[in-house]
Design a protein around this motif. Structure first.
Motif, PDB file in Angstrom:
ATOM      1  N   UNK A   1       5.725  -4.102   6.525  1.00 57.55           N
ATOM      2  CA  UNK A   1       7.060  -3.552   6.698  1.00 57.55           C
ATOM      3  C   UNK A   1       7.238  -2.440   5.660  1.00 57.55           C
ATOM      4  N   UNK A   2       7.812  -1.345   6.091  1.00 52.17           N
ATOM      5  CA  UNK A   2       7.883  -0.161   5.218  1.00 52.17           C
ATOM      6  C   UNK A   2       9.139  -0.204   4.350  1.00 52.17           C
TER       7      UNK A   2
ATOM      8  N   UNK B   1       0.859  -1.179   0.000  1.00 56.49           N
ATOM      9  CA  UNK B   1       0.000   0.000   0.000  1.00 56.49           C
ATOM     10  C   UNK B   1       0.892   1.224   0.000  1.00 56.49           C
ATOM     11  N   UNK B   2       0.841   1.944  -1.098  1.00 58.25           N
ATOM     12  CA  UNK B   2       1.585   3.191  -1.212  1.00 58.25           C
ATOM     13  C   UNK B   2       0.781   4.313  -0.582  1.00 58.25           C
ATOM     14  N   UNK B   3       1.438   5.387  -0.184  1.00 55.81           N
ATOM     15  CA  UNK B   3       0.721   6.512   0.436  1.00 55.81           C
ATOM     16  C   UNK B   3      -0.401   7.022  -0.451  1.00 55.81           C
ATOM     17  N   UNK B   4      -1.602   7.092   0.119  1.00 56.63           N
ATOM     18  CA  UNK B   4      -2.740   7.619  -0.604  1.00 56.63           C
ATOM     19  C   UNK B   4      -3.343   6.689  -1.629  1.00 56.63           C
TER      20      UNK B   4
ATOM     21  N   UNK C   1       6.321   1.968  -0.300  1.00 53.47           N
ATOM     22  CA  UNK C   1       5.026   1.511   0.217  1.00 53.47           C
ATOM     23  C   UNK C   1       5.251   0.703   1.487  1.00 53.47           C
ATOM     24  N   UNK C   2       4.160   0.353   2.124  1.00 51.09           N
ATOM     25  CA  UNK C   2       4.187  -0.655   3.177  1.00 51.09           C
ATOM     26  C   UNK C   2       3.853  -1.989   2.521  1.00 51.09           C
TER      27      UNK C   2
END
Length: 128
Positions: free
Chosen positions: A122-123, A39-42, A92-93
């Motif tokens: 994990x980021x 999951x990338x930011x936004x 991303x996470x």
């Protein structure tokens, strides 16, 4: 219930590599397909790859095909994601998950709805 713990994330320069691990505990995951998502930011969570219970077959999203490689060691109850040629857009996470056994391969296993156990993530940050 299985517990999944991802590790191996961090900061890397564009073009670099990271290897993520997904350690399972509580029960064996040797009978379950394992998927990796991010999951990338936004953005919405994105499917990356799924690997069969035996590790013999994989199915990749086009966005990572040729750069990422999934593997697993059922003896260690652990899955791996080797990420090469990383790009800033890979920031991303990253999550691993195990799937319920029934379904059509690979269609169903590319959907997060198929997975019933998830790690905390994990980021990964890729700098340009």
């Amino acid at each position: 219930q299985v517990q999944l713990v991802e590790s191996g994330g961090g900061l890397v320069q564009a073009g670099g590599s990271l290897r993520l691990s997904c350690a399972a505990s509580g029960r064996t995951v040797s009978t379950r397909a394992m998927g990796w998502f991010r999951r990338a930011p936004g953005k919405e969570r994105e499917f990356l790859v799924t690997i069969t219970a035996t590790g013999g077959v994989t199915y990749y999203a086009d966005s990572v095909k040729g750069r990422f490689t999934a593997s697993r060691s059922n003896a260690e109850n652990t899955g791996y994601l080797q990420m090469d040629s990383l790009k800033p857009e890979d920031t991303a996470v990253y999550y691993c998950a195990t799937a319920r056994p029934e379904g059509y391969w690979p269609r169903d296993f590319a959907s997060e709805k198929k997975y019933d156990s998830w790690g905390q993530g994990t980021r990964v940050t890729v700098s340009s």
